[in-house]
Motif scaffolding. Structure first.
Motif, PDB file in Angstrom:
ATOM      1  N   SER A  99       0.597  -1.213  -0.007  1.00 48.32           N
ATOM      2  CA  SER A  99       0.362   0.202   0.278  1.00 48.32           C
ATOM      3  C   SER A  99       1.044   1.291  -0.090  1.00 48.32           C
ATOM      4  N   THR A 100       0.323   2.345  -0.318  1.00 47.22           N
ATOM      5  CA  THR A 100       1.276   3.129  -1.104  1.00 47.22           C
ATOM      6  C   THR A 100       0.001   4.585  -1.394  1.00 47.22           C
ATOM      7  N   ILE A 101       1.082   5.515  -1.022  1.00 43.41           N
ATOM      8  CA  ILE A 101       0.184   7.287  -1.001  1.00 43.41           C
ATOM      9  C   ILE A 101      -0.247   7.292  -2.648  1.00 43.41           C
ATOM     10  N   SER A 102      -1.788   7.364  -2.715  1.00 43.35           N
ATOM     11  CA  SER A 102      -1.998   7.742  -4.293  1.00 43.35           C
ATOM     12  C   SER A 102      -0.910   8.708  -5.352  1.00 43.35           C
ATOM     13  N   THR A 129      -3.734   4.669  -2.130  1.00 43.55           N
ATOM     14  CA  THR A 129      -4.579   5.127  -1.323  1.00 43.55           C
ATOM     15  C   THR A 129      -3.674   6.035  -0.401  1.00 43.55           C
ATOM     16  N   ASP A 130      -4.594   7.321  -0.778  1.00 47.21           N
ATOM     17  CA  ASP A 130      -4.501   7.885   1.072  1.00 47.21           C
ATOM     18  C   ASP A 130      -4.756   7.891   2.739  1.00 47.21           C
ATOM     19  N   ASP A 131      -5.643   6.076   2.422  1.00 50.90           N
ATOM     20  CA  ASP A 131      -5.794   5.979   3.603  1.00 50.90           C
ATOM     21  C   ASP A 131      -4.684   5.161   4.223  1.00 50.90           C
ATOM     22  N   GLY A 138      -4.204  -7.863   6.921  1.00 52.06           N
ATOM     23  CA  GLY A 138      -3.551  -8.541   5.757  1.00 52.06           C
ATOM     24  C   GLY A 138      -3.924  -8.219   4.796  1.00 52.06           C
ATOM     25  N   ALA A 139      -4.197  -7.175   4.947  1.00 48.73           N
ATOM     26  CA  ALA A 139      -4.891  -6.771   3.277  1.00 48.73           C
ATOM     27  C   ALA A 139      -2.839  -6.254   2.703  1.00 48.73           C
ATOM     28  N   ALA A 140      -2.701  -5.358   3.066  1.00 47.48           N
ATOM     29  CA  ALA A 140      -1.182  -5.640   2.816  1.00 47.48           C
ATOM     30  C   ALA A 140      -0.012  -6.032   3.239  1.00 47.48           C
ATOM     31  N   HIS A 141       1.091  -6.023   3.004  1.00 49.06           N
ATOM     32  CA  HIS A 141       2.291  -6.748   3.491  1.00 49.06           C
ATOM     33  C   HIS A 141       3.138  -5.505   4.018  1.00 49.06           C
ATOM     34  N   VAL A 142       3.114  -4.681   3.180  1.00 46.61           N
ATOM     35  CA  VAL A 142       4.256  -3.927   3.384  1.00 46.61           C
ATOM     36  C   VAL A 142       3.623  -2.024   2.689  1.00 46.61           C
ATOM     37  N   SER A 143       3.486  -1.334   3.615  1.00 41.70           N
ATOM     38  CA  SER A 143       3.277   0.213   3.553  1.00 41.70           C
ATOM     39  C   SER A 143       4.205   1.130   3.413  1.00 41.70           C
ATOM     40  N   LEU A 144       4.156   1.709   2.355  1.00 46.38           N
ATOM     41  CA  LEU A 144       5.411   2.845   2.271  1.00 46.38           C
ATOM     42  C   LEU A 144       4.512   4.667   2.539  1.00 46.38           C
ATOM     43  N   GLN A 219      -6.646  22.778  -9.714  1.00 49.81           N
ATOM     44  CA  GLN A 219      -6.677  21.781  -8.718  1.00 49.81           C
ATOM     45  C   GLN A 219      -6.984  20.589  -8.893  1.00 49.81           C
ATOM     46  N   SER A 220      -6.351  20.334  -7.924  1.00 52.84           N
ATOM     47  CA  SER A 220      -6.613  18.087  -8.116  1.00 52.84           C
ATOM     48  C   SER A 220      -6.216  18.005  -6.079  1.00 52.84           C
ATOM     49  N   SER A 221      -7.098  16.950  -5.865  1.00 54.34           N
ATOM     50  CA  SER A 221      -6.726  16.165  -5.357  1.00 54.34           C
ATOM     51  C   SER A 221      -5.427  15.102  -5.090  1.00 54.34           C
TER      52      SER A 221
END
Length: 298
Positions: A99-102, A129-131, A138-144, A219-221
């Motif tokens: 998982s990582t920020i969008s 995702t920004d969440d 277990g949804a992700a093994h690694v998060s950046l 502008q953009s999110s």
């Protein structure tokens, strides 16, 4: 103990969430008839009704309400078990969920391709995702993650790198409009900024507080959209310095805005501390970042 398929429980759980067979079928990518057959099999085996059937869909009985309340924790435990079993592998293979920020996911693609060149038996799933994705599920093994150091009693957190974000304009824009020299001249320019939910970021807040809102032309999110608009010459906006170096025509704009250096963290659950996949991915990212830094300083 009755021989009941675990899949039947998961299908019943989806019907409980969605409230209808057809919607559950869409969620699970199976047909309506299969959902109905599995629900009937489960209720027959349990000798209990889980749903009331009526024109408005499927409503939970008392037994169905227990299913809805208890099954999520069981799904999490099974996912954790699967994860632990996969961690004993000797060969670097299997799925690696990241998982990582969008705003960073698109920039990660070259690194992931290089990682798979080394470990071709790895299958990558990227959650952009920004969440914050709960690693214990277990949804992700690694998060950046980017920003303050993540905390959690069961998390292992390692700093990967630090990077800065500055304001840039294209050479084409500078030729047409010049550059701001003081805060009082910011209103003479076109601005590319993230959407208001990002205004809390100090270096964005400084610009927003010193310009008229009609000077914001785009502008953009999604930060990559902001970067691309700057590269195309629409105005002045924030881009990560590591990304800006790939575009020699960009001109860095000197402003009085606060420093915008942030850390990137490599985060994983303690249950993954013996995972060969996680260990190799961390070591790969470290070496890649070190080599990129060496190139930039030449």
């Amino acid at each position: 103990m009755k021989n009941i398929s675990w899949d039947n429980y998961k299908i019943a759980y989806q019907v409980a969430i969605d409230g209808s067979l057809s919607q559950a079928g869409k969620s699970l990518n199976i047909n309506h008839a299969t959902v109905l057959r599995r629900i009937n099999q489960l209720e027959t085996a349990l000798e209990v009704k889980l749903f009331f059937r009526h024109q408005r869909g499927y409503k939970l009985t008392d037994a169905g309400a227990i299913l809805l309340a208890e099954l999520p924790s069981l799904i999490t435990r099974f996912s954790k078990l699967e994860h632990q079993l996969q961690n004993v592998e000797s060969k670097i293979s299997g799925e690696l969920r990241i998982s990582t920020i969008s705003s960073y996911s698109s920039q990660l693609a070259p690194a992931l391709k290089a990682f798979r060149d080394i470990y071709p038996a790895i299958r990558i799933t990227l959650l952009s995702t920004d969440d914050i994705v709960p690693l214990e599920s277990g949804a992700a093994h690694v998060s950046l993650r980017v920003g303050p150091k993540p905390n959690g009693t069961d998390l292992i957190v390692k700093q990967l790198t630090r990077f800065k974000t500055s304001y840039y304009a294209s050479a084409e824009y500078v030729k047409a409009f010049g550059l701001p020299t003081t805060d009082s001249t910011l209103n003479d320019h076109h601005w590319i900024l993230p959407t208001p939910d990002k205004y809390r970021i100090p270096f964005v807040r400084h610009i927003v507080d010193n310009i008229d809102k009609d000077r914001i032309v785009f502008q953009s999110s999604h930060f990559p959209d902001v970067s691309q608009a700057v590269i195309e010459g629409m105005g002045i906006g924030p881009i990560g310095e590591h990304q800006a170096q790939r575009y020699p025509s960009l001109v860095q704009v000197t402003l009085n805005s606060p420093e915008s250096e942030e850390a990137m963290w490599f985060v994983y659950h303690k249950d993954s501390k013996h995972s060969a996949r996680v260990k190799c991915f961390y070591e790969f990212l470290l070496k890649r970042l070190e080599s990129l830094t060496a190139l930039e300083t030449r």
